[in-house]
Design a protein around this motif. Structure first.
Motif, mmCIF file in Angstrom:
data_model
loop_
_atom_site.group_PDB
_atom_site.id
_atom_site.type_symbol
_atom_site.label_atom_id
_atom_site.label_comp_id
_atom_site.label_asym_id
_atom_site.label_seq_id
_atom_site.Cartn_x
_atom_site.Cartn_y
_atom_site.Cartn_z
ATOM 1 N N GLY A 1 -14.122 3.405 3.002
ATOM 2 C CA GLY A 1 -14.690 2.996 1.724
ATOM 3 C C GLY A 1 -13.625 3.061 0.644
ATOM 4 O O GLY A 1 -12.535 2.514 0.814
ATOM 5 N N PRO A 2 -13.887 3.768 -0.455
ATOM 6 C CA PRO A 2 -12.907 3.843 -1.538
ATOM 7 C C PRO A 2 -11.766 4.827 -1.272
ATOM 8 O O PRO A 2 -10.830 4.919 -2.054
ATOM 9 N N TRP A 3 -11.848 5.554 -0.182
ATOM 10 C CA TRP A 3 -10.860 6.581 0.134
ATOM 11 C C TRP A 3 -9.772 6.040 1.053
ATOM 12 O O TRP A 3 -10.040 5.254 1.947
ATOM 13 N N SER A 4 -8.553 6.518 0.865
ATOM 14 C CA SER A 4 -7.472 6.269 1.819
ATOM 15 C C SER A 4 -6.644 7.545 1.911
ATOM 16 O O SER A 4 -6.662 8.386 1.002
ATOM 17 N N TRP A 5 -5.950 7.698 3.032
ATOM 18 C CA TRP A 5 -5.176 8.923 3.240
ATOM 19 C C TRP A 5 -3.956 8.634 4.088
ATOM 20 O O TRP A 5 -3.895 7.649 4.810
ATOM 21 N N LEU A 6 -2.995 9.541 3.975
ATOM 22 C CA LEU A 6 -1.824 9.535 4.838
ATOM 23 C C LEU A 6 -1.522 10.986 5.193
ATOM 24 O O LEU A 6 -1.312 11.813 4.296
ATOM 25 N N VAL A 7 -1.576 11.291 6.482
ATOM 26 C CA VAL A 7 -1.235 12.627 6.979
ATOM 27 C C VAL A 7 0.180 12.539 7.525
ATOM 28 O O VAL A 7 0.465 11.723 8.395
ATOM 29 N N ASN A 8 1.064 13.369 7.009
ATOM 30 C CA ASN A 8 2.456 13.404 7.448
ATOM 31 C C ASN A 8 2.677 14.642 8.300
ATOM 32 O O ASN A 8 2.771 15.758 7.787
ATOM 33 N N ALA A 9 2.757 14.467 9.610
ATOM 34 C CA ALA A 9 2.987 15.582 10.528
ATOM 35 C C ALA A 9 4.447 15.639 10.971
ATOM 36 O O ALA A 9 4.779 16.325 11.927
ATOM 37 N N SER A 10 5.313 14.909 10.270
ATOM 38 C CA SER A 10 6.733 14.900 10.625
ATOM 39 C C SER A 10 7.498 15.929 9.800
ATOM 40 O O SER A 10 6.944 16.575 8.916
ATOM 41 N N LYS A 11 8.784 16.056 10.086
ATOM 42 C CA LYS A 11 9.635 17.008 9.377
ATOM 43 C C LYS A 11 10.382 16.365 8.213
ATOM 44 O O LYS A 11 11.232 17.003 7.599
ATOM 45 N N VAL A 12 10.057 15.106 7.907
ATOM 46 C CA VAL A 12 10.713 14.398 6.802
ATOM 47 C C VAL A 12 9.653 13.786 5.887
ATOM 48 O O VAL A 12 8.548 13.483 6.331
ATOM 49 N N PRO A 13 9.982 13.598 4.611
ATOM 50 C CA PRO A 13 9.026 12.947 3.711
ATOM 51 C C PRO A 13 8.747 11.515 4.161
ATOM 52 O O PRO A 13 9.602 10.848 4.733
ATOM 53 N N ILE A 14 7.532 11.056 3.894
ATOM 54 C CA ILE A 14 7.118 9.683 4.159
ATOM 55 C C ILE A 14 6.631 9.113 2.836
ATOM 56 O O ILE A 14 5.894 9.776 2.106
ATOM 57 N N THR A 15 7.019 7.879 2.545
ATOM 58 C CA THR A 15 6.582 7.230 1.323
ATOM 59 C C THR A 15 5.414 6.305 1.632
ATOM 60 O O THR A 15 5.471 5.499 2.564
ATOM 61 N N THR A 16 4.353 6.415 0.842
ATOM 62 C CA THR A 16 3.180 5.557 1.024
ATOM 63 C C THR A 16 3.494 4.146 0.545
ATOM 64 O O THR A 16 4.512 3.903 -0.104
ATOM 65 N N GLU A 17 2.582 3.233 0.822
ATOM 66 C CA GLU A 17 2.735 1.851 0.356
ATOM 67 C C GLU A 17 2.760 1.774 -1.164
ATOM 68 O O GLU A 17 3.313 0.837 -1.731
ATOM 69 N N THR A 18 2.171 2.764 -1.823
ATOM 70 C CA THR A 18 2.149 2.775 -3.284
ATOM 71 C C THR A 18 3.310 3.569 -3.879
ATOM 72 O O THR A 18 3.371 3.761 -5.090
ATOM 73 N N GLY A 19 4.232 4.041 -3.026
ATOM 74 C CA GLY A 19 5.439 4.708 -3.506
ATOM 75 C C GLY A 19 5.362 6.208 -3.682
ATOM 76 O O GLY A 19 6.271 6.814 -4.238
ATOM 77 N N VAL A 20 4.300 6.827 -3.202
ATOM 78 C CA VAL A 20 4.158 8.280 -3.313
ATOM 79 C C VAL A 20 4.857 8.938 -2.133
ATOM 80 O O VAL A 20 4.615 8.576 -0.981
ATOM 81 N N ALA A 21 5.721 9.914 -2.409
ATOM 82 C CA ALA A 21 6.399 10.668 -1.356
ATOM 83 C C ALA A 21 5.472 11.774 -0.860
ATOM 84 O O ALA A 21 5.048 12.632 -1.639
ATOM 85 N N VAL A 22 5.157 11.730 0.422
ATOM 86 C CA VAL A 22 4.309 12.752 1.041
ATOM 87 C C VAL A 22 5.239 13.674 1.821
ATOM 88 O O VAL A 22 5.895 13.252 2.770
ATOM 89 N N MET A 23 5.305 14.898 1.386
ATOM 90 C CA MET A 23 6.219 15.861 1.980
ATOM 91 C C MET A 23 5.791 16.203 3.416
ATOM 92 O O MET A 23 4.642 15.981 3.796
ATOM 93 N N PRO A 24 6.732 16.755 4.203
ATOM 94 C CA PRO A 24 6.389 17.137 5.576
ATOM 95 C C PRO A 24 5.158 18.044 5.624
ATOM 96 O O PRO A 24 5.002 18.934 4.787
#
Length: 99
Positions: free
Chosen positions: A33-56
């Motif tokens: 629905g209106p929610w979206s998420w990104l779970v980062n289970a890695s040891k490096v930051p991942i950047t979302t499609e909207t440019g947010v850095a998700v830390m390890p």
């Protein structure tokens, strides 16, 4: 009350996905629905499609395209506290989510 992280892990299990450590890029992104998420289970930051850095070992959550939460590996961190966007609403949406 189910926590957002517990709800995410329950949804992950219901989807029949491999463990996060075995997923490509050690990440899991989804929408409900209106929610979206990104779970980062890695040891490096991942950047979302909207440019947010998700830390390890963190999870980033959006509501209607707006930042709603950033949770660490144990599910703690800031989360929106609005009428429609709050931890309880996110957990309830995930409880109904069908992959």
């Amino acid at each position: 009350m189910t926590s957002p992280m517990d709800a995410l892990m329950d949804a992950h299990a219901r989807a029949g996905l491999p463990s996060l450590a075995k997923m490509p890029g050690k990440r899991w992104a989804g929408t409900c629905g209106p929610w979206s998420w990104l779970v980062n289970a890695s040891k490096v930051p991942i950047t979302t499609e909207t440019g947010v850095a998700v830390m390890p070992f963190h999870t980033y959550v959006e509501f209607n395209g707006w930042p709603a939460g950033m949770l660490d590996a144990i599910g703690e961190g800031p989360f929106a506290a609005g009428t429609g966007a709050n931890p309880e609403a996110f957990a309830a949406a995930l409880a109904e989510w069908m992959p």
